[in-house]
Design an enzyme around this catalytic site. Sequence first.
Site, mmCIF file in Angstrom:
data_model
loop_
_atom_site.group_PDB
_atom_site.id
_atom_site.type_symbol
_atom_site.label_atom_id
_atom_site.label_comp_id
_atom_site.label_asym_id
_atom_site.label_seq_id
_atom_site.Cartn_x
_atom_site.Cartn_y
_atom_site.Cartn_z
ATOM 1 C CD GLU A 160 -5.250 1.831 -2.998
ATOM 2 O OE1 GLU A 160 -6.431 1.788 -2.664
ATOM 3 O OE2 GLU A 160 -4.318 1.882 -2.178
ATOM 4 C CB SER A 182 -11.134 9.829 -3.427
ATOM 5 O OG SER A 182 -10.172 10.423 -2.561
ATOM 6 C CD GLU A 195 -2.590 5.187 3.672
ATOM 7 O OE1 GLU A 195 -2.917 4.262 4.439
ATOM 8 O OE2 GLU A 195 -3.416 5.888 3.067
ATOM 9 C CG HIS A 228 -1.990 1.032 1.134
ATOM 10 N ND1 HIS A 228 -1.760 2.349 1.466
ATOM 11 C CD2 HIS A 228 -3.264 0.964 0.712
ATOM 12 C CE1 HIS A 228 -2.875 3.039 1.251
ATOM 13 N NE2 HIS A 228 -3.795 2.220 0.794
ATOM 14 N N GLY A 284 -7.414 9.519 -0.079
ATOM 15 C CA GLY A 284 -7.812 10.337 1.059
ATOM 16 C C GLY A 284 -7.882 11.818 0.759
HETATM 17 P P1 13P Z 1 -9.545 6.467 0.358
HETATM 18 O O1 13P Z 1 -10.708 5.672 -0.240
HETATM 19 O O2 13P Z 1 -9.808 6.934 1.735
HETATM 20 O O3 13P Z 1 -9.061 7.506 -0.583
HETATM 21 O O4 13P Z 1 -8.349 5.390 0.499
HETATM 22 C C1 13P Z 1 -8.009 4.622 -0.587
HETATM 23 C C2 13P Z 1 -7.049 3.598 -0.134
HETATM 24 O O5 13P Z 1 -5.903 3.894 0.150
HETATM 25 C C3 13P Z 1 -7.524 2.212 -0.022
HETATM 26 O O6 13P Z 1 -6.469 1.333 0.205
#
Ligand code: 13P
Length: 247
Positions: free
Chosen positions: A166, A208, A99, A97, A172
């Site tokens: 993503e 999002s 993050e 991911h 986010g």
């Molecule tokens: P959001 O839907 O909050 O933008 O997050 C996406 C995400 O990182 C799912 O793994």
Amino acid sequence: MSRRPVVAGNFKMNLLAEEARALASSLRAALVAEPASCDVVLAPVYTSLHAVREALEGSSIALAAQDVHFEDGGAFTGAVGAPFLVDAGCTYVIVGHSERRQLFGERDADVQKKAQAAQRGGLVPIVCVGETLEEREAGRAEEVVLSQVKAGLEGLDLDRVLVAYEPVWAIGTGRTASPDDAQAMHAAIRGSLSAAFRDKVRILYGGSVKADNAAALLGRPDVDGALVGGASLKTESFLPIIRAAKH
Ligand code: 13P
């Protein structure tokens, strides 16, 4: 083509065990009343896996973890390997991911080892890829994403993997890739896969995804599902996304 859509909720570091359990129970009840036309996966925090597993027992909703260590076990304080996730009831795990890449310094080589460890343990890895805004603005989005895909899928059985595109700038932020941009990247990812698996691997979009944009994104031919963050934290925002995923 027979790619059944997948909608996965990534709770990230949200929802305590009882909150996650309540959400899982409520989604379960809604999908008993009206079955989903897609596979549904929930990825709670490690410490909520047990509660969510109990809530999902006997249902078709699958359990996922948000990360996995690349070793199966041993002296790795704080880490959780694939056998432990299987023991906790997981059948999927998110790897790479953005993050994890951005905040925890994971590189392609780590993602590759984690995805391989997941499959070795019997889990289906959800391999995440995506470019930053800077990379997109420099015209390097496809190059970056395809090299992440190549590294992340190396050595895997492509029958047992999901890819999640993503774009980092869409996570986010409330800023979603347009359905056309998502479709273009998904088609590029699909085109990079070996011919035998090109039409089989399911590629999810994340960033999002909300009730009001899900149908347009999921309606694109190479978008096989969604990986949902914020909107997966409540039944009323997650269920419409599940309903938007039609085979
Ligand atoms: P959001 O839907 O909050 O933008 O997050 C996406 C995400 O990182 C799912 O793994």
